[in-house]
Enzyme design. Structure first.
Site, PDB file in Angstrom:
ATOM      1  N   ALA A 144      -0.898   2.894  11.690  1.00  0.00           N
ATOM      2  CA  ALA A 144      -1.821   4.047  11.837  1.00  0.00           C
ATOM      3  C   ALA A 144      -2.778   4.025  12.900  1.00  0.00           C
ATOM      4  CB  ALA A 144      -2.770   3.697  10.494  1.00  0.00           C
ATOM      5  N   SER A 155       0.937  -1.246  -0.148  1.00  0.00           N
ATOM      6  CA  SER A 155       0.178  -0.102   0.114  1.00  0.00           C
ATOM      7  C   SER A 155       1.125   1.067   0.147  1.00  0.00           C
ATOM      8  CB  SER A 155      -0.972   0.019   1.186  1.00  0.00           C
ATOM      9  OG  SER A 155      -0.048  -0.052   2.225  1.00  0.00           O
ATOM     10  N   HIS A 156       2.044   1.301   0.198  1.00  0.00           N
ATOM     11  CA  HIS A 156       2.866   2.368   0.062  1.00  0.00           C
ATOM     12  C   HIS A 156       4.306   2.082  -0.813  1.00  0.00           C
ATOM     13  CE1 HIS A 156       0.838   2.819   3.727  1.00  0.00           C
ATOM     14  NE2 HIS A 156       0.970   4.342   3.275  1.00  0.00           N
ATOM     15  N   GLY A 187      -4.762   3.260   2.633  1.00  0.00           N
ATOM     16  CA  GLY A 187      -4.298   2.551   1.254  1.00  0.00           C
ATOM     17  C   GLY A 187      -4.742   0.869   1.240  1.00  0.00           C
ATOM     18  N   GLU A 188      -4.969   0.255   2.247  1.00  0.00           N
ATOM     19  CA  GLU A 188      -5.352  -1.030   2.560  1.00  0.00           C
ATOM     20  C   GLU A 188      -7.047  -0.793   2.135  1.00  0.00           C
ATOM     21  OE1 GLU A 188      -3.606  -3.524   2.658  1.00  0.00           O
ATOM     22  OE2 GLU A 188      -1.566  -2.618   3.447  1.00  0.00           O
ATOM     23  N   ARG A 246       8.036  -9.303  10.181  1.00  0.00           N
ATOM     24  CA  ARG A 246       7.474  -9.804   8.887  1.00  0.00           C
ATOM     25  C   ARG A 246       8.057  -9.059   7.742  1.00  0.00           C
ATOM     26  NH1 ARG A 246       4.921  -7.353   5.110  1.00  0.00           N
ATOM     27  NH2 ARG A 246       4.560  -5.563   6.460  1.00  0.00           N
ATOM     28  N   HIS A 282       3.493  14.094   2.685  1.00  0.00           N
ATOM     29  CA  HIS A 282       3.768  12.756   3.132  1.00  0.00           C
ATOM     30  C   HIS A 282       2.862  11.774   2.388  1.00  0.00           C
ATOM     31  CE1 HIS A 282       5.579   9.422   5.393  1.00  0.00           C
ATOM     32  NE2 HIS A 282       6.603  10.461   6.069  1.00  0.00           N
ATOM     33  N   PHE A 283       3.491  10.860   1.968  1.00  0.00           N
ATOM     34  CA  PHE A 283       2.451   9.864   1.231  1.00  0.00           C
ATOM     35  C   PHE A 283       3.293   8.175   1.386  1.00  0.00           C
ATOM     36  CE2 PHE A 283       0.172   9.142  -2.908  1.00  0.00           C
ATOM     37  CZ  PHE A 283      -0.997   9.231  -2.411  1.00  0.00           C
TER      38      PHE A 283
HETATM   39  P1  NDP Z   1      -0.648  -2.860  10.395  1.00  0.00           P
HETATM   40  O1  NDP Z   1      -1.593  -3.008  11.158  1.00  0.00           O
HETATM   41  O2  NDP Z   1      -0.052  -3.835   9.144  1.00  0.00           O
HETATM   42  O3  NDP Z   1       0.936  -3.117  11.142  1.00  0.00           O
HETATM   43  C1  NDP Z   1       1.218  -2.416  12.374  1.00  0.00           C
HETATM   44  C2  NDP Z   1       2.424  -2.755  13.380  1.00  0.00           C
HETATM   45  O4  NDP Z   1       2.052  -3.972  13.915  1.00  0.00           O
HETATM   46  C3  NDP Z   1       3.677  -3.199  12.100  1.00  0.00           C
HETATM   47  O5  NDP Z   1       4.810  -2.531  12.856  1.00  0.00           O
HETATM   48  C4  NDP Z   1       3.564  -4.702  12.138  1.00  0.00           C
HETATM   49  O6  NDP Z   1       4.701  -5.284  11.914  1.00  0.00           O
HETATM   50  C5  NDP Z   1       3.128  -4.918  13.532  1.00  0.00           C
HETATM   51  N1  NDP Z   1       2.286  -6.239  13.554  1.00  0.00           N
HETATM   52  C6  NDP Z   1       1.346  -6.690  12.756  1.00  0.00           C
HETATM   53  N2  NDP Z   1       1.146  -7.728  13.216  1.00  0.00           N
HETATM   54  C7  NDP Z   1       1.870  -8.167  14.286  1.00  0.00           C
HETATM   55  C8  NDP Z   1       1.931  -9.374  15.345  1.00  0.00           C
HETATM   56  N3  NDP Z   1       0.982 -10.306  14.956  1.00  0.00           N
HETATM   57  N4  NDP Z   1       2.887  -9.597  16.123  1.00  0.00           N
HETATM   58  C9  NDP Z   1       3.579  -8.196  16.409  1.00  0.00           C
HETATM   59  N5  NDP Z   1       3.578  -7.133  15.516  1.00  0.00           N
HETATM   60  C10 NDP Z   1       2.610  -7.160  14.576  1.00  0.00           C
HETATM   61  O7  NDP Z   1      -0.208  -1.345   9.879  1.00  0.00           O
HETATM   62  P2  NDP Z   1      -1.234  -0.225   9.621  1.00  0.00           P
HETATM   63  O8  NDP Z   1      -2.373  -0.668   8.809  1.00  0.00           O
HETATM   64  O9  NDP Z   1      -1.874   0.419  10.874  1.00  0.00           O
HETATM   65  O10 NDP Z   1      -0.087   0.745   8.822  1.00  0.00           O
HETATM   66  C11 NDP Z   1       0.191   0.526   7.515  1.00  0.00           C
HETATM   67  C12 NDP Z   1       1.148   1.547   7.101  1.00  0.00           C
HETATM   68  O11 NDP Z   1       0.358   2.709   6.604  1.00  0.00           O
HETATM   69  C13 NDP Z   1       2.053   2.094   8.248  1.00  0.00           C
HETATM   70  O12 NDP Z   1       3.368   1.889   7.642  1.00  0.00           O
HETATM   71  C14 NDP Z   1       1.723   3.462   8.205  1.00  0.00           C
HETATM   72  O13 NDP Z   1       2.920   4.517   8.392  1.00  0.00           O
HETATM   73  C15 NDP Z   1       1.181   4.004   6.930  1.00  0.00           C
HETATM   74  N6  NDP Z   1       0.185   5.113   6.930  1.00  0.00           N
HETATM   75  C16 NDP Z   1       0.852   6.076   6.377  1.00  0.00           C
HETATM   76  C17 NDP Z   1       0.158   7.264   6.356  1.00  0.00           C
HETATM   77  C18 NDP Z   1       0.528   8.707   6.056  1.00  0.00           C
HETATM   78  O14 NDP Z   1      -0.167   9.575   5.719  1.00  0.00           O
HETATM   79  N7  NDP Z   1       1.935   8.848   5.268  1.00  0.00           N
HETATM   80  C19 NDP Z   1      -1.117   7.439   6.891  1.00  0.00           C
HETATM   81  C20 NDP Z   1      -1.492   6.150   7.728  1.00  0.00           C
HETATM   82  C21 NDP Z   1      -0.767   5.039   7.564  1.00  0.00           C
HETATM   83  P3  NDP Z   1       5.231  -5.924  10.672  1.00  0.00           P
HETATM   84  O15 NDP Z   1       5.376  -4.870   9.614  1.00  0.00           O
HETATM   85  O16 NDP Z   1       6.374  -6.689  10.793  1.00  0.00           O
HETATM   86  O17 NDP Z   1       3.912  -6.798  10.125  1.00  0.00           O
END
Ligand code: NDP
Length: 337
Positions: A179, A46-47, A186-187, A308, A119-120
């Site tokens: 987030a 998604s990014h 994005g998801e 992951r 920022h995206f």
């Molecule tokens: P996720 O819910 O996919 O993951 C959140 C965090 O939890 C990650 O660090 C992930 O690590 C960790 N995680 C997930 N599952 C487990 C588990 N079972 N045990 C331990 N840790 C776990 O992320 P979001 O959907 O909340 O966000 C996705 C992305 O979107 C982020 O990178 C965020 O920065 C970005 N974003 C950017 C925005 C912008 O405006 N620029 C706005 C909003 C979001 P791992 O990666 O290893 O799975």
């Protein structure tokens, strides 16, 4: 789903070409392509390349300065500012990082305020890079207003991500990045594109009813914060840190300033770095933290955040990446072939 296989080098070159074709200079295009390719490498689609059409839309509309020259200045002994010159965030970050590291190492703690940037991207690259230099780090940025306050129906907070990284000398840092909404925007966009539903709790429709239809959330509905009012409080905290504290846009101000081109919002980012060696436990911090990590991991089924992504790196370095066919076609159109 049909996909096109490519190497990370090919993905990077494609991103650079798309951006330069539409007005970015080489430095800005390379900085964005680095971040986008890192997301593909870590299977954070998604990014990754998925964002290129949005970056390009903002270059084409003239909203973002593709030739930005970010400038660093000191606001206080431990507060560094980068004036982003209306460009994408990645180059501003690169330009400010060395000063942040230096101030954090000499003072124990320092902050970097990025202003007037777009920022995206995911936030983990910011904090991971600092942890690799021995620092613990937080990063925050806002977005457009997509998320309702508890009890409300009108989106007011961005999906406002927050990332934290912890250095582990001789090992990979622990990094989480999330987030403040239940799902990243994005998801939800990808689920809408691919015709999938999203889990309950991700958002509400235009009538304020819970829905699993991503299109209903995107079309007049709103996203929900994770964990109800607790996640909403964190989203509000991020608004205050990257809007009111550093003198940049709140999410609803970013929306008011936007031209609706589908690209990123204008706004700020705050990064805080701490040097563990300068706090109470000196060099002992690493072994002490490992006690926690090891005990967590001794419980079957537990993994550390960031693991992951790191595993994905082995896979993509070996096998390359798979880009959805329609996205690949869009990117080819953007480079005019
Ligand atoms: P996720 O819910 O996919 O993951 C959140 C965090 O939890 C990650 O660090 C992930 O690590 C960790 N995680 C997930 N599952 C487990 C588990 N079972 N045990 C331990 N840790 C776990 O992320 P979001 O959907 O909340 O966000 C996705 C992305 O979107 C982020 O990178 C965020 O920065 C970005 N974003 C950017 C925005 C912008 O405006 N620029 C706005 C909003 C979001 P791992 O990666 O290893 O799975």
């Amino acid at each position: 789903m049909q996909s096109v296989k490519m190497s990370l080098e090919e993905a990077h070159a494609l991103a650079v070409r798309c951006l330069m074709q539409h007005g970015a200079d080489e430095e800005n295009a390379r900085a964005v392509a680095d971040i986008v390719t890192a997301a593909e490498r870590d299977l954070c689609h998604s990014h990754g390349l998925f964002r290129i059409p949005g970056y390009v839309a903002s270059l084409k509309s003239g909203k973002v300065n593709g030739k930005a020259r970010p400038a660093v200045s000191d606001l206080a002994p431990s507060v560094v500012q980068v004036a982003g010159d209306g460009g994408f965030a990645p180059l501003a970050l690169e330009v400010g990082r060395a000063a942040l590291v230096e101030r954090a190492k000499s003072n124990g703690i320092a902050a970097l305020a990025l202003n007037d940037i777009y920022h995206f991207a995911a936030l983990w690259p910011e904090t991971e890079a600092l942890a690799e230099q021995g620092l613990a780090a937080f990063a925050f940025t806002a977005a457009f207003p997509y998320v309702v306050a508890p009890g409300g129906r009108t989106p007011i907070f961005g999906t406002n991500p927050m990332a934290f990284a912890w250095p582990r000398p001789g090992k990979h840092p622990m990094v989480f990045d999330q987030a403040s909404s239940t799902m990243a925007r994005g998801e939800i966009m990808i689920a809408a594109r691919d015709g999938h539903s999203v889990p309950y709790g991700a958002g509400i429709d235009r009538n304020g009813k819970d829905t699993t239809d991503p299109k209903a959330i995107l079309d007049g509905g709103a996203q929900l914060a994770f964990g109800g009012y607790k996640g909403a409080a964190l989203a509000m905290m991020v608004e205050l840190l990257v809007g009111a504290l550093i003198g940049d846009k709140l999410s609803f101000e970013a929306k008011a300033a936007d031209n609706g081109d589908g690209g990123p919002p204008v706004g700020g980012e705050l990064i805080i770095a701490l040097d563990p060696a300068r706090f109470g436990d000196g060099a002992g911090f690493a072994a002490h933290a490992d006690l926690l990590f090891e005990r967590m991991l001794s419980d079957d089924g537990v993994r550390l955040p960031g693991d992951r992504r790191r595993k994905a790196r082995e896979e993509t370095a070996r096998d390359g990446i798979h880009v959805q066919e329609s996205l690949s076609r869009t990117l080819q159109e953007l480079i005019g072939s």
